[in-house]
Design a protein around this motif. Structure first.
Motif, PDB file in Angstrom:
ATOM      1  N   TRP A  19       0.851  -1.191   0.000  1.00 14.29           N
ATOM      2  CA  TRP A  19       0.000   0.000   0.000  1.00 14.29           C
ATOM      3  C   TRP A  19       0.885   1.238   0.000  1.00 14.29           C
ATOM      4  CZ3 TRP A  19       0.405  -3.154   4.344  1.00 14.29           C
ATOM      5  CH2 TRP A  19       0.855  -2.584   5.533  1.00 14.29           C
ATOM      6  N   THR A  20       0.269   2.391  -0.128  1.00 18.97           N
ATOM      7  CA  THR A  20       0.989   3.655  -0.079  1.00 18.97           C
ATOM      8  C   THR A  20       0.458   4.492   1.075  1.00 18.97           C
ATOM      9  OG1 THR A  20      -0.529   4.847  -1.553  1.00 18.97           O
ATOM     10  CG2 THR A  20       1.297   3.653  -2.594  1.00 18.97           C
ATOM     11  N   PHE A  21       1.312   5.377   1.595  1.00 21.92           N
ATOM     12  CA  PHE A  21       0.851   6.355   2.575  1.00 21.92           C
ATOM     13  C   PHE A  21       1.701   7.614   2.466  1.00 21.92           C
ATOM     14  CE2 PHE A  21       4.262   4.339   4.959  1.00 21.92           C
ATOM     15  CZ  PHE A  21       4.798   5.361   5.743  1.00 21.92           C
ATOM     16  N   ASP A  22       1.161   8.699   2.989  1.00 21.58           N
ATOM     17  CA  ASP A  22       1.861   9.978   2.976  1.00 21.58           C
ATOM     18  C   ASP A  22       2.973   9.935   4.021  1.00 21.58           C
ATOM     19  OD1 ASP A  22       2.743  12.591   3.180  1.00 21.58           O
ATOM     20  OD2 ASP A  22       0.740  13.476   3.132  1.00 21.58           O
ATOM     21  N   PRO A  23       4.237  10.003   3.622  1.00 26.07           N
ATOM     22  CA  PRO A  23       5.320   9.852   4.591  1.00 26.07           C
ATOM     23  C   PRO A  23       5.459  11.020   5.553  1.00 26.07           C
ATOM     24  CG  PRO A  23       6.202  10.414   2.432  1.00 26.07           C
ATOM     25  CD  PRO A  23       4.739  10.148   2.242  1.00 26.07           C
ATOM     26  N   LEU A  24       4.732  12.115   5.317  1.00 22.32           N
ATOM     27  CA  LEU A  24       4.758  13.235   6.253  1.00 22.32           C
ATOM     28  C   LEU A  24       3.836  13.029   7.446  1.00 22.32           C
ATOM     29  CD1 LEU A  24       4.880  16.409   3.957  1.00 22.32           C
ATOM     30  CD2 LEU A  24       6.527  15.813   5.742  1.00 22.32           C
ATOM     31  N   VAL A  25       2.915  12.073   7.373  1.00 21.13           N
ATOM     32  CA  VAL A  25       1.959  11.843   8.466  1.00 21.13           C
ATOM     33  C   VAL A  25       2.597  10.877   9.454  1.00 21.13           C
ATOM     34  CG1 VAL A  25      -0.373  11.112   9.071  1.00 21.13           C
ATOM     35  CG2 VAL A  25       0.031  12.275   6.895  1.00 21.13           C
ATOM     36  N   SER A  26       3.067  11.419  10.572  1.00 21.99           N
ATOM     37  CA  SER A  26       3.905  10.634  11.481  1.00 21.99           C
ATOM     38  C   SER A  26       3.154   9.468  12.121  1.00 21.99           C
ATOM     39  CB  SER A  26       4.506  11.536  12.558  1.00 21.99           C
ATOM     40  OG  SER A  26       3.501  12.164  13.325  1.00 21.99           O
ATOM     41  N   ARG A  27       1.876   9.657  12.470  1.00 17.36           N
ATOM     42  CA  ARG A  27       1.147   8.556  13.124  1.00 17.36           C
ATOM     43  C   ARG A  27       0.986   7.379  12.177  1.00 17.36           C
ATOM     44  NH1 ARG A  27      -2.881  12.030  11.547  1.00 17.36           N
ATOM     45  NH2 ARG A  27      -4.654  11.075  10.444  1.00 17.36           N
ATOM     46  N   ASN A  28       0.812   7.649  10.870  1.00 14.75           N
ATOM     47  CA  ASN A  28       0.702   6.566   9.900  1.00 14.75           C
ATOM     48  C   ASN A  28       2.043   5.876   9.691  1.00 14.75           C
ATOM     49  OD1 ASN A  28      -1.979   7.140   9.609  1.00 14.75           O
ATOM     50  ND2 ASN A  28      -1.796   8.111   7.614  1.00 14.75           N
ATOM     51  N   ALA A  29       3.126   6.650   9.701  1.00 16.08           N
ATOM     52  CA  ALA A  29       4.453   6.060   9.554  1.00 16.08           C
ATOM     53  C   ALA A  29       4.745   5.110  10.708  1.00 16.08           C
ATOM     54  CB  ALA A  29       5.511   7.157   9.473  1.00 16.08           C
ATOM     55  N   TYR A  30       4.434   5.528  11.937  1.00 17.63           N
ATOM     56  CA  TYR A  30       4.666   4.669  13.103  1.00 17.63           C
ATOM     57  C   TYR A  30       3.810   3.405  13.020  1.00 17.63           C
ATOM     58  CZ  TYR A  30       5.260   3.107  17.897  1.00 17.63           C
ATOM     59  OH  TYR A  30       5.550   2.353  19.005  1.00 17.63           O
ATOM     60  N   PHE A  31       2.543   3.575  12.674  1.00 13.20           N
ATOM     61  CA  PHE A  31       1.627   2.441  12.588  1.00 13.20           C
ATOM     62  C   PHE A  31       2.106   1.435  11.539  1.00 13.20           C
ATOM     63  CE2 PHE A  31      -2.157   0.515  10.572  1.00 13.20           C
ATOM     64  CZ  PHE A  31      -2.712  -0.128  11.665  1.00 13.20           C
ATOM     65  N   ASN A  32       2.455   1.924  10.361  1.00 15.53           N
ATOM     66  CA  ASN A  32       2.818   1.033   9.261  1.00 15.53           C
ATOM     67  C   ASN A  32       4.165   0.342   9.465  1.00 15.53           C
ATOM     68  OD1 ASN A  32       0.487   1.555   7.711  1.00 15.53           O
ATOM     69  ND2 ASN A  32       1.392   3.432   6.881  1.00 15.53           N
ATOM     70  N   LEU A  33       5.172   1.103   9.892  1.00 21.24           N
ATOM     71  CA  LEU A  33       6.521   0.548   9.965  1.00 21.24           C
ATOM     72  C   LEU A  33       6.797  -0.174  11.274  1.00 21.24           C
ATOM     73  CD1 LEU A  33       8.664   3.393   8.344  1.00 21.24           C
ATOM     74  CD2 LEU A  33       7.398   1.538   7.249  1.00 21.24           C
ATOM     75  N   VAL A  34       6.189   0.275  12.364  1.00 18.15           N
ATOM     76  CA  VAL A  34       6.493  -0.302  13.676  1.00 18.15           C
ATOM     77  C   VAL A  34       5.426  -1.302  14.105  1.00 18.15           C
ATOM     78  CG1 VAL A  34       6.936   0.196  16.111  1.00 18.15           C
ATOM     79  CG2 VAL A  34       7.804   1.738  14.340  1.00 18.15           C
ATOM     80  N   LYS A  35       4.169  -0.879  14.156  1.00 19.39           N
ATOM     81  CA  LYS A  35       3.124  -1.779  14.646  1.00 19.39           C
ATOM     82  C   LYS A  35       2.883  -2.949  13.697  1.00 19.39           C
ATOM     83  CE  LYS A  35      -0.235  -0.763  17.181  1.00 19.39           C
ATOM     84  NZ  LYS A  35      -1.534  -0.332  17.777  1.00 19.39           N
ATOM     85  N   LEU A  36       2.952  -2.669  12.379  1.00 18.41           N
ATOM     86  CA  LEU A  36       2.692  -3.733  11.410  1.00 18.41           C
ATOM     87  C   LEU A  36       3.966  -4.388  10.892  1.00 18.41           C
ATOM     88  CD1 LEU A  36      -0.182  -2.124   9.300  1.00 18.41           C
ATOM     89  CD2 LEU A  36      -0.377  -3.663  11.265  1.00 18.41           C
ATOM     90  N   GLY A  37       5.052  -3.649  10.840  1.00 13.57           N
ATOM     91  CA  GLY A  37       6.293  -4.213  10.326  1.00 13.57           C
ATOM     92  C   GLY A  37       6.412  -4.164   8.821  1.00 13.57           C
ATOM     93  N   ALA A  38       5.703  -3.212   8.172  1.00 14.65           N
ATOM     94  CA  ALA A  38       5.846  -3.039   6.727  1.00 14.65           C
ATOM     95  C   ALA A  38       7.218  -2.453   6.413  1.00 14.65           C
ATOM     96  CB  ALA A  38       4.745  -2.134   6.186  1.00 14.65           C
ATOM     97  N   ARG A  39       7.653  -2.644   5.174  1.00 13.91           N
ATOM     98  CA  ARG A  39       8.994  -2.229   4.761  1.00 13.91           C
ATOM     99  C   ARG A  39       8.893  -1.275   3.571  1.00 13.91           C
ATOM    100  NH1 ARG A  39      14.565  -3.293   6.377  1.00 13.91           N
ATOM    101  NH2 ARG A  39      15.793  -2.499   4.625  1.00 13.91           N
ATOM    102  N   PRO A  40       9.516  -0.091   3.629  1.00 13.70           N
ATOM    103  CA  PRO A  40       9.485   0.818   2.480  1.00 13.70           C
ATOM    104  C   PRO A  40      10.139   0.191   1.257  1.00 13.70           C
ATOM    105  CG  PRO A  40      10.313   1.929   4.454  1.00 13.70           C
ATOM    106  CD  PRO A  40      10.269   0.470   4.769  1.00 13.70           C
ATOM    107  N   ARG A  41       9.480   0.371   0.117  1.00 16.06           N
ATOM    108  CA  ARG A  41      10.040  -0.175  -1.119  1.00 16.06           C
ATOM    109  C   ARG A  41      10.363   0.918  -2.129  1.00 16.06           C
ATOM    110  NH1 ARG A  41       6.572  -4.527  -4.385  1.00 16.06           N
ATOM    111  NH2 ARG A  41       7.039  -5.808  -2.551  1.00 16.06           N
ATOM    112  N   ASP A  42       9.486   1.913  -2.280  1.00 18.35           N
ATOM    113  CA  ASP A  42       9.695   2.984  -3.262  1.00 18.35           C
ATOM    114  C   ASP A  42       9.218   4.310  -2.693  1.00 18.35           C
ATOM    115  OD1 ASP A  42      10.565   1.429  -5.664  1.00 18.35           O
ATOM    116  OD2 ASP A  42       8.561   0.562  -5.461  1.00 18.35           O
ATOM    117  N   TYR A  43       9.908   5.394  -3.099  1.00 21.75           N
ATOM    118  CA  TYR A  43       9.420   6.747  -2.831  1.00 21.75           C
ATOM    119  C   TYR A  43       8.804   7.261  -4.131  1.00 21.75           C
ATOM    120  CZ  TYR A  43       9.061  11.448  -0.988  1.00 21.75           C
ATOM    121  OH  TYR A  43       8.557  12.644  -0.539  1.00 21.75           O
TER     122      TYR A  43
END
Length: 270
Positions: free
Chosen positions: A116-140
């Motif tokens: 999925w995609t998300f706005d990297p400026l939204v800090s709560r979404n970044a924490y949720f996606n990368l930390v709580k779920l363990g998703a991995r960035p693939r592309d900017y």
């Protein structure tokens, strides 16, 4: 069907349910009425062809939902296009419940990842996606959607972080990272609040790179839109080479509001 306290999550096929889901997304994103986030006709088509259209109900009232479709490579990937929780659903942990249901749904169908995609400026979404779920960035992705006409997005460019969530490994514990430790560099200069500056030149293979973001970009877009736009450019300059460059470990997000990328090929910080 998944039940959690007073929450029920299930697939949607009924016309009334699909119309209610479209309204939930309108309630979350406040789009231009002529350009809805997703229409009932599209939801109907996706549901009918076996794609992912799910709603979360609280006491029988639709309060959130998620929509996805099969992606490439065929037979391996679900792309989660949109997930939203209305005002009614806040405080019930619906976002996390919807993602866990989505993970279960994809595993049952033999898939190996969700993207999925998300706005990297939204800090709560970044924490949720990368930390709580363990998703991995693939592309900017630079200005991926163009002008969306959404109240929350304002007129800012729609840069997105494209992430992959592997389904064949458990959600990892977040690594412990000392952002002030030796070998740490900061890829955005924040000395002047009104003029953040990306510093891609400090990035090296041996450095642990910290990329800070504002605490509340959505409020900033309403009160300081020009500063918010400058943050977009600064983050793009700092984050794009890290995401699109050599793999780093760990990649995480701190509650204080910063991405952390470990050195290339190096062990995670202790």
């Amino acid at each position: 069907m998944t039940t959690q306290r007073d929450v029920v999550i299930r697939e949607l096929t009924d016309s009334d349910d699909l119309a209610a889901l479209a309204n939930v997304f309108d309630d979350v994103w406040h789009p231009d009425p002529s350009n809805r986030v997703i229409g009932v006709d599209t939801l109907r088509t996706l549901a009918h062809t076996g794609n992912y259209v799910v709603g979360a109900f609280i006491d029988g009232v639709l309060a959130g939902g998620s929509v996805g479709f099969f992606g490439a490579p065929a037979g391996t990937t679900l792309h989660s296009h949109i997930t939203g929780v209305s005002r009614l659903g806040r405080g019930h942990n619906l976002g996390h419940a919807l993602k866990l249901y989505q993970r279960e749904w994809a595993i049952e169908r033999g898939l190996s990842e969700i993207t999925w995609t998300f706005d990297p400026l939204v800090s709560r979404n970044a924490y949720f996606n990368l930390v709580k779920l363990g998703a991995r960035p693939r592309d900017y992705l630079v200005d991926f959607y163009g002008q969306l006409g959404l109240e929350l997005a304002g007129t800012d460019a729609t840069d997105r972080l494209f992430v992959s969530w592997p389904l064949d490994v458990p959600v990892p514990d977040p690594p412990v990272v000392d952002p002030g430790g030796p070998g740490v560099v900061y890829a955005i200069d924040m000395q002047d609040h009104d003029h953040p500056q990306g510093k891609p030149g400090v990035i090296s293979d041996a450095a642990t790179v910290v990329v800070p973001v504002p605490g509340d970009i959505e409020s900033m877009r309403r009160t300081e839109p020009l500063v918010a736009a400058r943050w977009r450019i600064a983050l793009r300059e700092a984050l794009a080479p890290l995401v699109d460059g050599p793999d780093r470990d760990p990649v995480t997000f701190l509650r204080s509001g910063a991405y952390v990328f470990g050195p290339v090929g190096g062990p995670p910080p202790e």
